[in-house]
Design an enzyme around this catalytic site. Structure first.
Site, short mmCIF file in Angstrom:
data_model
loop_
_atom_site.label_atom_id
_atom_site.label_comp_id
_atom_site.label_asym_id
_atom_site.label_seq_id
_atom_site.Cartn_x
_atom_site.Cartn_y
_atom_site.Cartn_z
N LEU A 111 14.39 -39.86 5.45
CA LEU A 111 13.74 -38.72 6.08
C LEU A 111 12.50 -38.30 5.31
O LEU A 111 11.46 -37.99 5.90
CB LEU A 111 14.71 -37.54 6.20
CG LEU A 111 14.18 -36.31 6.93
CD1 LEU A 111 13.73 -36.65 8.34
CD2 LEU A 111 15.25 -35.20 6.96
N GLU A 157 0.82 -1.21 0.00
CA GLU A 157 0.00 0.00 0.00
C GLU A 157 0.86 1.27 0.00
O GLU A 157 0.57 2.24 -0.71
CB GLU A 157 -0.93 0.02 1.23
CG GLU A 157 -1.89 -1.15 1.29
CD GLU A 157 -1.35 -2.33 2.08
OE1 GLU A 157 -2.14 -2.97 2.78
OE2 GLU A 157 -0.13 -2.61 2.00
N ALA A 213 23.36 -47.99 -5.21
CA ALA A 213 23.54 -48.68 -3.93
C ALA A 213 24.73 -48.14 -3.15
O ALA A 213 24.75 -48.15 -1.91
CB ALA A 213 23.70 -50.18 -4.17
#
Length: 384
Positions: free
Chosen positions: A314, A62, A174
Protein backbone atom coordinates in the site's frame (compact mmCIF):
# COMPACT_ATOMS: atom_id res chain seq x y z
CA UNK A 1 3.11 50.84 7.81
CA UNK A 2 2.65 50.95 4.03
CA UNK A 3 5.28 52.43 1.69
CA UNK A 4 4.20 52.87 -1.92
CA UNK A 5 1.50 50.28 -1.42
CA UNK A 6 3.89 47.74 0.16
CA UNK A 7 3.35 46.72 3.78
CA UNK A 8 6.50 47.17 5.85
CA UNK A 9 6.67 45.59 9.29
CA UNK A 10 8.85 46.76 12.17
CA UNK A 11 11.32 44.66 14.13
CA UNK A 12 8.85 44.64 17.03
CA UNK A 13 6.19 43.27 14.68
CA UNK A 14 8.48 40.35 13.84
CA UNK A 15 9.24 39.70 17.51
CA UNK A 16 5.59 39.58 18.52
CA UNK A 17 4.52 37.43 15.56
CA UNK A 18 7.33 34.97 16.29
CA UNK A 19 5.93 34.78 19.83
CA UNK A 20 2.44 34.10 18.44
CA UNK A 21 3.83 31.31 16.24
CA UNK A 22 5.47 29.64 19.24
CA UNK A 23 2.13 29.77 21.05
CA UNK A 24 0.31 28.26 18.07
CA UNK A 25 2.71 25.31 18.04
CA UNK A 26 1.48 24.32 21.50
CA UNK A 27 -1.75 23.16 19.86
CA UNK A 28 0.03 20.77 17.50
CA UNK A 29 -1.61 17.65 18.95
CA UNK A 30 -4.99 18.91 20.08
CA UNK A 31 -6.74 21.27 17.65
CA UNK A 32 -7.68 18.81 14.89
CA UNK A 33 -9.54 19.41 12.62
CA UNK A 34 -9.10 23.11 13.37
CA UNK A 35 -5.89 25.00 12.52
CA UNK A 36 -3.21 25.74 15.11
CA UNK A 37 -3.35 29.46 15.89
CA UNK A 38 -1.59 31.73 18.37
CA UNK A 39 -2.29 35.34 19.36
CA UNK A 40 -0.40 38.06 21.28
CA UNK A 41 -1.90 41.34 22.50
CA UNK A 42 0.52 44.29 22.66
CA UNK A 43 -0.22 47.75 24.06
CA UNK A 44 2.30 50.58 24.15
CA UNK A 45 5.10 48.11 23.46
CA UNK A 46 4.09 45.75 26.28
CA UNK A 47 2.60 42.27 25.95
CA UNK A 48 -0.64 42.44 27.93
CA UNK A 49 -2.14 39.10 26.91
CA UNK A 50 -1.49 35.94 24.94
CA UNK A 51 -3.27 32.74 24.05
CA UNK A 52 -3.59 29.92 21.57
CA UNK A 53 -6.26 27.55 20.31
CA UNK A 54 -6.02 24.57 22.63
CA UNK A 55 -8.84 22.23 21.61
CA UNK A 56 -11.41 22.05 18.83
CA UNK A 57 -14.76 23.29 20.09
CA UNK A 58 -13.17 25.58 22.67
CA UNK A 59 -12.08 29.22 22.49
CA UNK A 60 -9.94 30.35 19.59
CA UNK A 61 -6.56 32.02 20.05
CA UNK A 62 -7.87 35.58 19.92
CA UNK A 63 -10.60 34.91 22.48
CA UNK A 64 -8.14 33.21 24.83
CA UNK A 65 -5.62 36.05 24.46
CA UNK A 66 -8.30 38.64 25.26
CA UNK A 67 -9.37 36.64 28.31
CA UNK A 68 -5.76 36.60 29.52
CA UNK A 69 -5.20 40.35 29.17
CA UNK A 70 -3.90 42.00 32.32
CA UNK A 71 -5.53 45.31 31.38
CA UNK A 72 -8.01 46.69 28.86
CA UNK A 73 -7.21 45.67 25.29
CA UNK A 74 -8.65 48.91 23.92
CA UNK A 75 -6.10 50.49 21.58
CA UNK A 76 -3.88 47.39 21.52
CA UNK A 77 -2.42 45.54 18.54
CA UNK A 78 -3.33 41.87 18.06
CA UNK A 79 -0.75 39.62 16.41
CA UNK A 80 -2.42 36.45 15.19
CA UNK A 81 -0.98 33.63 13.06
CA UNK A 82 -4.13 33.25 10.94
CA UNK A 83 -6.73 35.74 9.78
CA UNK A 84 -9.43 36.10 12.48
CA UNK A 85 -12.56 34.16 11.54
CA UNK A 86 -15.69 36.05 10.54
CA UNK A 87 -18.32 33.29 10.69
CA UNK A 88 -20.21 31.43 13.38
CA UNK A 89 -19.05 27.86 13.90
CA UNK A 90 -18.89 26.11 17.26
CA UNK A 91 -17.75 29.47 18.65
CA UNK A 92 -18.60 33.10 17.71
CA UNK A 93 -16.43 34.95 15.15
CA UNK A 94 -13.09 36.16 16.50
CA UNK A 95 -13.14 39.29 14.35
CA UNK A 96 -16.26 40.43 16.23
CA UNK A 97 -14.54 39.79 19.58
CA UNK A 98 -11.56 41.93 18.55
CA UNK A 99 -13.85 44.73 17.42
CA UNK A 100 -15.80 44.62 20.69
CA UNK A 101 -12.56 44.76 22.69
CA UNK A 102 -11.53 48.00 20.97
CA UNK A 103 -8.40 46.62 19.24
CA UNK A 104 -6.88 49.29 17.01
CA UNK A 105 -4.63 47.15 14.80
CA UNK A 106 -4.54 43.50 13.75
CA UNK A 107 -1.52 41.86 12.13
CA UNK A 108 -2.09 38.37 10.70
CA UNK A 109 0.60 36.05 9.43
CA UNK A 110 -1.62 34.85 6.60
CA UNK A 111 -5.14 34.95 5.26
CA UNK A 112 -7.44 32.03 6.01
CA UNK A 113 -7.80 29.61 3.04
CA UNK A 114 -11.24 28.54 4.32
CA UNK A 115 -13.76 30.06 1.88
CA UNK A 116 -16.04 30.82 4.84
CA UNK A 117 -13.40 33.37 5.90
CA UNK A 118 -10.93 34.00 3.03
CA UNK A 119 -10.53 37.74 3.55
CA UNK A 120 -13.88 38.18 5.28
CA UNK A 121 -12.31 38.57 8.69
CA UNK A 122 -9.96 41.28 7.49
CA UNK A 123 -12.79 43.09 5.72
CA UNK A 124 -14.92 43.02 8.86
CA UNK A 125 -12.07 44.52 10.88
CA UNK A 126 -11.42 47.26 8.33
CA UNK A 127 -15.10 48.16 8.16
CA UNK A 128 -14.93 48.69 11.92
CA UNK A 129 -12.03 51.13 11.47
CA UNK A 130 -9.32 48.71 12.59
CA UNK A 131 -6.00 48.70 10.73
CA UNK A 132 -5.55 45.23 9.26
CA UNK A 133 -2.34 43.85 7.76
CA UNK A 134 -1.25 40.34 6.84
CA UNK A 135 1.74 38.49 5.37
CA UNK A 136 4.15 38.73 8.32
CA UNK A 137 6.12 35.44 8.69
CA UNK A 138 3.59 33.75 6.43
CA UNK A 139 5.95 30.91 5.40
CA UNK A 140 6.44 29.96 9.05
CA UNK A 141 2.69 30.12 9.67
CA UNK A 142 1.98 27.81 6.75
CA UNK A 143 4.34 25.18 8.20
CA UNK A 144 2.11 24.97 11.28
CA UNK A 145 -0.99 23.98 9.29
CA UNK A 146 0.05 22.16 6.09
CA UNK A 147 -3.01 19.92 6.06
CA UNK A 148 -5.57 22.62 6.81
CA UNK A 149 -4.12 24.74 4.02
CA UNK A 150 -3.77 21.92 1.48
CA UNK A 151 -7.30 20.67 2.06
CA UNK A 152 -8.81 24.06 1.28
CA UNK A 153 -6.44 24.84 -1.57
CA UNK A 154 -6.35 21.42 -3.26
CA UNK A 155 -9.21 19.43 -1.73
CA UNK A 156 -7.01 16.65 -0.31
CA UNK A 157 -5.11 16.02 2.95
CA UNK A 158 -1.41 16.51 3.55
CA UNK A 159 0.01 12.97 3.39
CA UNK A 160 2.86 11.52 5.43
CA UNK A 161 4.05 7.96 4.86
CA UNK A 162 5.72 6.36 7.87
CA UNK A 163 8.19 3.53 7.28
CA UNK A 164 10.40 1.54 9.65
CA UNK A 165 13.22 -0.54 8.27
CA UNK A 166 16.64 -2.04 8.81
CA UNK A 167 19.85 -0.52 7.46
CA UNK A 168 19.51 -2.79 4.42
CA UNK A 169 16.01 -1.46 3.72
CA UNK A 170 13.97 -4.40 5.02
CA UNK A 171 10.73 -4.09 6.94
CA UNK A 172 9.66 -7.66 7.78
CA UNK A 173 10.92 -11.21 7.54
CA UNK A 174 9.66 -13.42 4.72
CA UNK A 175 7.25 -14.99 7.24
CA UNK A 176 5.70 -11.57 7.90
CA UNK A 177 7.32 -11.20 11.32
CA UNK A 178 8.05 -7.50 11.94
CA UNK A 179 8.02 -6.83 15.72
CA UNK A 180 10.11 -4.99 16.61
CA UNK A 181 12.52 -3.49 14.08
CA UNK A 182 12.91 -0.11 15.73
CA UNK A 183 13.38 0.86 19.37
CA UNK A 184 10.86 1.96 21.98
CA UNK A 185 12.01 5.56 21.48
CA UNK A 186 11.12 5.42 17.79
CA UNK A 187 7.74 3.87 18.56
CA UNK A 188 7.02 6.67 21.04
CA UNK A 189 7.94 9.19 18.37
CA UNK A 190 5.36 7.57 16.10
CA UNK A 191 2.77 8.18 18.83
CA UNK A 192 3.35 11.92 18.33
CA UNK A 193 3.07 11.50 14.57
CA UNK A 194 -0.27 9.75 15.00
CA UNK A 195 -1.46 12.37 17.46
CA UNK A 196 -1.03 15.22 14.99
CA UNK A 197 -2.87 13.28 12.27
CA UNK A 198 -6.60 13.49 11.61
CA UNK A 199 -6.61 10.00 10.13
CA UNK A 200 -4.44 6.94 9.56
CA UNK A 201 -4.55 4.64 6.53
CA UNK A 202 -3.32 1.08 6.68
CA UNK A 203 -3.71 -2.05 4.59
CA UNK A 204 -5.64 -5.25 5.16
CA UNK A 205 -2.43 -7.29 5.07
CA UNK A 206 -0.98 -5.26 7.94
CA UNK A 207 -4.17 -5.79 9.93
CA UNK A 208 -4.12 -9.54 9.31
CA UNK A 209 -0.42 -9.95 10.14
CA UNK A 210 0.09 -7.48 13.02
CA UNK A 211 -3.45 -6.66 14.27
CA UNK A 212 -2.48 -3.08 15.26
CA UNK A 213 -4.87 -0.74 17.07
CA UNK A 214 -3.33 2.37 15.45
CA UNK A 215 -4.46 4.52 18.36
CA UNK A 216 -2.56 7.19 20.27
CA UNK A 217 -1.53 5.93 23.70
CA UNK A 218 0.07 8.72 25.76
CA UNK A 219 0.46 6.38 28.73
CA UNK A 220 3.07 4.42 26.78
CA UNK A 221 5.25 7.50 26.29
CA UNK A 222 7.93 9.02 28.50
CA UNK A 223 7.19 12.11 30.59
CA UNK A 224 8.47 14.55 27.96
CA UNK A 225 6.16 13.17 25.29
CA UNK A 226 3.27 12.87 27.71
CA UNK A 227 3.70 16.57 28.41
CA UNK A 228 3.43 17.32 24.69
CA UNK A 229 0.23 15.27 24.57
CA UNK A 230 -1.31 16.83 27.68
CA UNK A 231 -4.16 18.41 25.69
CA UNK A 232 -4.62 15.47 23.31
CA UNK A 233 -8.34 14.74 23.15
CA UNK A 234 -9.09 12.81 19.97
CA UNK A 235 -8.20 9.56 18.27
CA UNK A 236 -7.42 9.75 14.57
CA UNK A 237 -9.89 8.01 12.30
CA UNK A 238 -8.56 4.73 10.90
CA UNK A 239 -9.07 3.55 7.32
CA UNK A 240 -8.22 -0.03 6.32
CA UNK A 241 -7.74 -0.41 2.58
CA UNK A 242 -8.54 -3.89 1.29
CA UNK A 243 -8.18 -5.12 -2.28
CA UNK A 244 -10.22 -8.26 -1.53
CA UNK A 245 -12.64 -7.08 1.17
CA UNK A 246 -11.40 -9.83 3.49
CA UNK A 247 -10.53 -8.26 6.85
CA UNK A 248 -11.28 -9.76 10.29
CA UNK A 249 -14.29 -8.06 11.87
CA UNK A 250 -12.66 -8.63 15.27
CA UNK A 251 -9.44 -6.76 14.38
CA UNK A 252 -8.26 -4.29 17.04
CA UNK A 253 -8.37 -1.39 14.58
CA UNK A 254 -12.18 -1.69 14.52
CA UNK A 255 -12.65 -1.88 18.29
CA UNK A 256 -10.53 0.99 19.65
CA UNK A 257 -11.62 4.52 20.45
CA UNK A 258 -12.55 6.69 17.49
CA UNK A 259 -14.04 5.85 14.11
CA UNK A 260 -12.73 3.10 11.83
CA UNK A 261 -13.66 2.30 8.23
CA UNK A 262 -13.04 -0.45 5.70
CA UNK A 263 -12.23 0.93 2.26
CA UNK A 264 -12.59 -1.15 -0.90
CA UNK A 265 -12.99 -0.60 -4.60
CA UNK A 266 -16.52 -0.25 -5.92
CA UNK A 267 -18.35 -3.54 -6.26
CA UNK A 268 -16.21 -5.38 -3.70
CA UNK A 269 -18.19 -7.58 -1.30
CA UNK A 270 -17.38 -7.46 2.42
CA UNK A 271 -18.41 -9.34 5.55
CA UNK A 272 -21.79 -8.21 6.92
CA UNK A 273 -20.03 -7.09 10.10
CA UNK A 274 -18.37 -4.29 8.12
CA UNK A 275 -21.55 -2.96 6.48
CA UNK A 276 -21.91 0.06 8.78
CA UNK A 277 -18.32 1.20 8.20
CA UNK A 278 -17.77 0.17 4.59
CA UNK A 279 -16.64 2.90 2.18
CA UNK A 280 -16.06 2.46 -1.52
CA UNK A 281 -13.94 4.51 -3.90
CA UNK A 282 -13.23 4.41 -7.61
CA UNK A 283 -10.73 1.95 -9.05
CA UNK A 284 -7.51 2.78 -10.82
CA UNK A 285 -6.23 1.30 -14.08
CA UNK A 286 -5.33 -1.98 -12.33
CA UNK A 287 -8.80 -2.40 -10.82
CA UNK A 288 -7.58 -1.65 -7.31
CA UNK A 289 -8.47 1.17 -4.90
CA UNK A 290 -7.48 4.49 -6.48
CA UNK A 291 -5.46 6.22 -3.75
CA UNK A 292 -6.05 9.66 -5.26
CA UNK A 293 -9.81 9.00 -5.17
CA UNK A 294 -9.40 7.96 -1.54
CA UNK A 295 -7.60 11.22 -0.77
CA UNK A 296 -10.43 13.21 -2.38
CA UNK A 297 -12.93 11.36 -0.20
CA UNK A 298 -10.90 12.07 2.94
CA UNK A 299 -10.62 15.72 1.97
CA UNK A 300 -14.41 15.90 1.74
CA UNK A 301 -14.61 14.32 5.19
CA UNK A 302 -12.46 17.12 6.64
CA UNK A 303 -9.19 15.22 7.06
CA UNK A 304 -6.30 17.70 7.18
CA UNK A 305 -3.26 15.51 7.88
CA UNK A 306 -3.15 11.86 6.88
CA UNK A 307 -0.66 9.26 8.07
CA UNK A 308 -0.08 6.18 5.91
CA UNK A 309 1.13 3.48 8.28
CA UNK A 310 1.09 0.30 6.23
CA UNK A 311 3.10 -2.45 4.62
CA UNK A 312 5.19 -2.17 1.48
CA UNK A 313 2.36 -2.81 -1.00
CA UNK A 314 0.00 0.00 0.00
CA UNK A 315 2.85 2.40 0.77
CA UNK A 316 4.19 1.68 -2.70
CA UNK A 317 0.85 2.53 -4.28
CA UNK A 318 0.85 5.96 -2.62
CA UNK A 319 4.44 6.57 -3.71
CA UNK A 320 3.82 5.34 -7.26
CA UNK A 321 0.81 7.64 -7.56
CA UNK A 322 2.80 10.61 -6.27
CA UNK A 323 0.14 10.86 -3.56
CA UNK A 324 2.33 11.90 -0.65
CA UNK A 325 4.02 15.01 0.73
CA UNK A 326 6.47 13.57 3.26
CA UNK A 327 8.13 10.24 3.91
CA UNK A 328 9.16 9.56 7.52
CA UNK A 329 11.80 6.85 7.58
CA UNK A 330 12.91 5.24 10.84
CA UNK A 331 16.08 3.21 10.26
CA UNK A 332 17.20 0.72 12.90
CA UNK A 333 20.89 -0.25 13.24
CA UNK A 334 20.27 -3.87 12.22
CA UNK A 335 20.59 -6.04 9.11
CA UNK A 336 17.74 -8.37 8.14
CA UNK A 337 19.05 -10.04 5.00
CA UNK A 338 18.06 -10.32 1.37
CA UNK A 339 15.15 -12.71 2.00
CA UNK A 340 13.33 -10.16 4.15
CA UNK A 341 10.60 -7.93 2.69
CA UNK A 342 11.49 -4.54 1.16
CA UNK A 343 10.31 -1.36 2.84
CA UNK A 344 8.28 -0.26 -0.19
CA UNK A 345 6.99 -2.12 -3.22
CA UNK A 346 7.54 -0.19 -6.47
CA UNK A 347 7.58 -1.33 -10.13
CA UNK A 348 10.88 0.35 -10.95
CA UNK A 349 13.17 -1.42 -13.40
CA UNK A 350 15.45 1.33 -14.68
CA UNK A 351 17.49 4.19 -13.24
CA UNK A 352 15.52 6.75 -15.24
CA UNK A 353 12.43 5.76 -13.24
CA UNK A 354 13.97 6.34 -9.83
CA UNK A 355 12.03 8.63 -7.51
CA UNK A 356 13.99 11.62 -6.17
CA UNK A 357 13.41 12.80 -2.60
CA UNK A 358 14.56 15.88 -0.71
CA UNK A 359 15.88 15.43 2.83
CA UNK A 360 14.17 17.88 5.19
CA UNK A 361 15.36 16.63 8.57
CA UNK A 362 17.62 13.94 10.01
CA UNK A 363 18.12 13.10 13.68
CA UNK A 364 18.67 10.26 16.12
CA UNK A 365 15.64 8.92 17.98
CA UNK A 366 17.13 6.64 20.58
CA UNK A 367 19.40 4.28 18.65
CA UNK A 368 17.45 4.73 15.42
CA UNK A 369 17.85 7.33 12.70
CA UNK A 370 14.76 9.29 11.69
CA UNK A 371 14.85 10.94 8.28
CA UNK A 372 12.06 13.10 6.88
CA UNK A 373 11.94 13.45 3.12
CA UNK A 374 9.67 15.54 0.94
CA UNK A 375 8.63 14.57 -2.55
CA UNK A 376 10.78 16.24 -5.21
CA UNK A 377 8.41 17.66 -7.79
CA UNK A 378 9.05 16.00 -11.13
CA UNK A 379 7.27 13.61 -13.43
CA UNK A 380 8.20 9.97 -12.81
CA UNK A 381 7.79 7.32 -15.50
CA UNK A 382 7.48 3.69 -14.43
CA UNK A 383 8.86 1.01 -16.69
CA UNK A 384 7.60 -2.57 -16.62
Amino acid sequence: MDINGVTVFSSDDYIHMAHALRLAAKGLYSTSPNPRVGCVMVKQGRVIGEGYHIKAGEGHAEVNALANCTESASGATAYVTLEPCSHYGKTPPCAAALIKAGISRVVAAMQDPNPLVAGGGGTLLQQAGIQYQFGLLEAQARVLNPGFIKRFEQGVPYVRIKMACSVDGRTAMASGESKWITSADARQDVQLLRARSCAIVTGAQTVRHDDPSLTVRPQECDQARQSLLRHFNHQPERYVVSFSGVVPVTAKVFSGDGCSYLVTAEGCKVDAGHSSRHLTVATDATGQVDVNALLSLLGQKGVNELLVESGSTLAGRFVEAGAFDELWMYVAPVLMGSDAMPVVGLPITSMRSKIPLTLQDSRMIGNDMRMIYSRTQQTTTFSN
